[in-house]
Design an enzyme around this catalytic site. Sequence first.
Site, mmCIF file in Angstrom:
data_model
loop_
_atom_site.group_PDB
_atom_site.id
_atom_site.type_symbol
_atom_site.label_atom_id
_atom_site.label_comp_id
_atom_site.label_asym_id
_atom_site.label_seq_id
_atom_site.Cartn_x
_atom_site.Cartn_y
_atom_site.Cartn_z
ATOM 1 N N ASP A 1 34.307 25.231 25.139
ATOM 2 C CA ASP A 1 35.318 25.334 24.451
ATOM 3 C C ASP A 1 35.286 24.605 23.255
ATOM 4 O OD1 ASP A 1 36.137 26.532 26.897
ATOM 5 O OD2 ASP A 1 37.346 24.496 27.314
ATOM 6 N N GLU B 1 42.572 34.375 27.135
ATOM 7 C CA GLU B 1 42.679 33.144 26.930
ATOM 8 C C GLU B 1 41.781 32.779 25.578
ATOM 9 O OE1 GLU B 1 41.095 31.067 30.154
ATOM 10 O OE2 GLU B 1 39.026 31.759 29.886
HETATM 11 O O1 FUB Z 1 37.463 24.925 29.860
HETATM 12 C C1 FUB Z 1 38.575 25.297 30.800
HETATM 13 C C2 FUB Z 1 39.032 26.590 30.612
HETATM 14 O O2 FUB Z 1 37.644 27.638 30.778
HETATM 15 C C3 FUB Z 1 39.427 26.920 29.058
HETATM 16 O O3 FUB Z 1 40.840 26.368 28.950
HETATM 17 C C4 FUB Z 1 39.444 28.356 29.185
HETATM 18 O O4 FUB Z 1 39.647 28.686 27.636
HETATM 19 C C5 FUB Z 1 38.037 28.468 29.633
HETATM 20 O O5 FUB Z 1 36.847 28.401 28.459
#
Ligand code: FUB
Length: 321
Positions: free
Chosen positions: A14, A222
Amino acid sequence: MKSRYLFPKDYMADPSANVFNGRLYIYPSHDWDSGECFDDDGGHFQMQDYHVLSLGDDPMTAPVTDHGVILDVKDVPWAEKQMWDNDVVEKNGKYYLIFSAKDYNGVFHLGVAVSETPEGPFVPKADPIRGSYSIDPCVFKDEDGSVYCYFGGIWGGQLQWYKDNKALKCEHLPEGNETPLPSRVAKMTDDVLQFSEASRPVLIVDENGKPLTADNPHRFFEASWMHKYNGKYYFSYSTGDTHYLCYAVGDNPYGPFTYKGVILEPVVGWTTHHSIAEFKGKWYLFHHDCVPSKDTTWLRSLKVIPLSYDKDGNIIKMKSE
Ligand code: FUB
């Protein structure tokens, strides 16, 4: 296209890339093997702290410096666990790290921690941002100095627990032709410690101005990111279970944003999450994959790849190799 693994020494994911004082800083999540089993709510992502990395000159070759731990969950009064994605913005000479974590009731919120330098350490506020929920904050400073926070993620990111900023008694995940659950955006207060307004939905429309449906290869899941190119606002995101990074373009930070297409084809690993930044006149996509961990979803590795636009400002689609 040829990409670079940025930090083979450790598992991180991320990446939020930001340029501060002529240096490129990357604020990732810090993966580790906690022993938790894989589940659809991301219970296998049990991150406990954040590091910051930095590099100078050419991101494809420059040495990467790990500045160490900048915030640990044990120092955040309101947070119990799962330090997921974060991002940092500078305002009036101070640096604000906005991060997502679960509170002691298992509910995700966004928190703020403040530092005098991009390398930290960051001192956390005692409480989460009022009115914040879900995950994956991206903090974007516009040219007039206003700071906007984009956030949200469905499934384990809990966005489906809310409607119009109110917690629901009964969650519903839209599918197919239904209206998708949008990412959210709120302008931050001048001190960057709170939302200055109720968060608004980030509307993504097709080329005729019609809202996109919840069909999986296009809909927001997301990993919101905002960047500006030639005066236009580029909102990019992950489609989650269909594993694409997509983008949409608008005329202002609130949108609506017109869907333009895929930025990155699916990578090895369940999640795909990115940031886009200009550094020394060139554009880059920062992201992660699970090739080095042999497709272990919760052990991800940071990558960078050059990004380019065509003459109309469309991002040229990439496959990260
Ligand atoms: O790293 C945890 C979660 O996995 C993140 O918040 C999402 O975007 C995904 O990458």
